[in-house]
Design an enzyme around this catalytic site. Structure first.
Site, PDB file in Angstrom:
ATOM      1  N   ASP A   1      15.071  16.400  32.667  1.00  0.00           N
ATOM      2  CA  ASP A   1      15.774  15.547  33.628  1.00  0.00           C
ATOM      3  C   ASP A   1      16.269  14.319  32.860  1.00  0.00           C
ATOM      4  O   ASP A   1      16.158  14.251  31.624  1.00  0.00           O
ATOM      5  CB  ASP A   1      14.890  15.220  34.845  1.00  0.00           C
ATOM      6  CG  ASP A   1      13.733  14.284  34.518  1.00  0.00           C
ATOM      7  OD1 ASP A   1      13.560  13.913  33.337  1.00  0.00           O
ATOM      8  OD2 ASP A   1      12.991  13.924  35.448  1.00  0.00           O
TER       9      ASP A   1
ATOM     10  N   CYS B   1      10.313  15.866  31.193  1.00  0.00           N
ATOM     11  CA  CYS B   1      10.689  14.859  32.202  1.00  0.00           C
ATOM     12  C   CYS B   1      10.037  13.547  31.761  1.00  0.00           C
ATOM     13  O   CYS B   1       9.692  13.403  30.586  1.00  0.00           O
ATOM     14  CB  CYS B   1      10.285  15.300  33.607  1.00  0.00           C
ATOM     15  SG  CYS B   1       8.523  15.582  33.865  1.00  0.00           S
TER      16      CYS B   1
ATOM     17  N   THR C   1       7.042  11.973  32.662  1.00  0.00           N
ATOM     18  CA  THR C   1       5.619  12.114  32.330  1.00  0.00           C
ATOM     19  C   THR C   1       5.245  13.520  31.873  1.00  0.00           C
ATOM     20  O   THR C   1       4.176  13.729  31.296  1.00  0.00           O
ATOM     21  CB  THR C   1       4.754  11.831  33.567  1.00  0.00           C
ATOM     22  OG1 THR C   1       5.145  12.749  34.600  1.00  0.00           O
ATOM     23  CG2 THR C   1       4.920  10.400  34.045  1.00  0.00           C
TER      24      THR C   1
ATOM     25  N   HIS D   1      -5.292  29.970  22.992  1.00  0.00           N
ATOM     26  CA  HIS D   1      -6.122  30.461  24.097  1.00  0.00           C
ATOM     27  C   HIS D   1      -5.338  30.769  25.365  1.00  0.00           C
ATOM     28  O   HIS D   1      -5.794  31.563  26.175  1.00  0.00           O
ATOM     29  CB  HIS D   1      -7.207  29.418  24.444  1.00  0.00           C
ATOM     30  CG  HIS D   1      -8.313  29.372  23.431  1.00  0.00           C
ATOM     31  ND1 HIS D   1      -9.505  28.713  23.658  1.00  0.00           N
ATOM     32  CD2 HIS D   1      -8.410  29.906  22.184  1.00  0.00           C
ATOM     33  CE1 HIS D   1     -10.290  28.841  22.595  1.00  0.00           C
ATOM     34  NE2 HIS D   1      -9.638  29.546  21.677  1.00  0.00           N
TER      35      HIS D   1
ATOM     36  N   HIS E   1      -9.297  36.058  25.606  1.00  0.00           N
ATOM     37  CA  HIS E   1      -8.348  35.127  26.240  1.00  0.00           C
ATOM     38  C   HIS E   1      -7.301  35.889  27.053  1.00  0.00           C
ATOM     39  O   HIS E   1      -6.847  35.404  28.085  1.00  0.00           O
ATOM     40  CB  HIS E   1      -7.689  34.242  25.181  1.00  0.00           C
ATOM     41  CG  HIS E   1      -8.691  33.457  24.403  1.00  0.00           C
ATOM     42  ND1 HIS E   1      -9.494  32.499  24.990  1.00  0.00           N
ATOM     43  CD2 HIS E   1      -9.075  33.526  23.100  1.00  0.00           C
ATOM     44  CE1 HIS E   1     -10.307  31.994  24.075  1.00  0.00           C
ATOM     45  NE2 HIS E   1     -10.081  32.611  22.923  1.00  0.00           N
TER      46      HIS E   1
HETATM   47  C1  RB5 Z   1      11.838  10.414  37.021  1.00  0.00           C
HETATM   48  O1  RB5 Z   1      11.863   9.058  37.316  1.00  0.00           O
HETATM   49  C2  RB5 Z   1      10.410  10.891  36.904  1.00  0.00           C
HETATM   50  O2  RB5 Z   1       9.775  10.811  38.141  1.00  0.00           O
HETATM   51  C3  RB5 Z   1      10.357  12.300  36.367  1.00  0.00           C
HETATM   52  O3  RB5 Z   1      11.003  12.343  35.143  1.00  0.00           O
HETATM   53  C4  RB5 Z   1       8.980  12.878  36.090  1.00  0.00           C
HETATM   54  O4  RB5 Z   1       8.205  12.011  35.335  1.00  0.00           O
HETATM   55  C5  RB5 Z   1       8.260  13.408  37.265  1.00  0.00           C
HETATM   56  O5  RB5 Z   1       7.155  13.946  37.163  1.00  0.00           O
END
Ligand code: RB5
Length: 153
Positions: free
Chosen positions: A9, A67, A69, A100, A135
């Protein structure tokens, strides 16, 4: 070299660019499924779904999702049977996710992992094989149909 499909994203775009350049230096075959810039806010499930579909349609291929996080991409990708998406923000998890868990999608957080560490994570993840054996038996149990049959018998 298994083909790689990449998606991100807006929050993962810059790190995806770093990884694309790194894959080019390795001559690793890949296809970028977007998004295409950091400036326009997009919804991460759309890009998770593109990569999931590509991995499921191309047996033996793998994916990378990024993304902010890594959490949203992991949640979105792991809803699909046959997908084993691993959120890896350091090297040990990246290695173990292959040994694994036979992870077929690597997920990282573009706001968490720096570019140097991310390149190392990708390298370890691409080059570490699955150990199989016990596994594989455990992976078989991830399939809800298999779990259901075990309960019945
Ligand atoms: C975008 O602001 C953020 O929420 C997205 O990239 C991600 O971290 C969501 O889990």
């Amino acid at each position: 070299m298994e083909k790689l499909f990449l998606g991100c994203d807006h929050a993962g775009f810059e790190l995806k660019e770093v990884i694309l350049r790194y894959l080019a230096t390795l001559s690793w075959p890949y296809q970028d499924l977007g998004c295409d810039c950091a400036e326009t806010s997009v919804h991460y499930p759309h890009y998770a779904h593109k990569v999931v579909q590509a991995v499921l349609d191309n047996p033996g291929s793998r994916g990378i999702l990024i993304c902010g996080t890594g959490l949203g991409m992991s949640m979105a990708a792991n809803r699909f049977p046959g997908i084993r998406a691993a959120l890896c923000q350091e090297l040990y998890t990246a290695r173990m996710s292959r040994l694994h868990n036979d992870a077929n999608i690597l997920v990282m957080g573009g706001r968490i992992v720096g570019s140097g560490l991310a390149r190392e994570i990708v390298h370890v993840w691409l080059t570490t094989p699955f150990e199989g054996g016990r596994h594989q038996e455990r992976l078989n149990l991830l399939d809800p149909d298999t779990v259901q049959k075990e309960k019945i018998s």
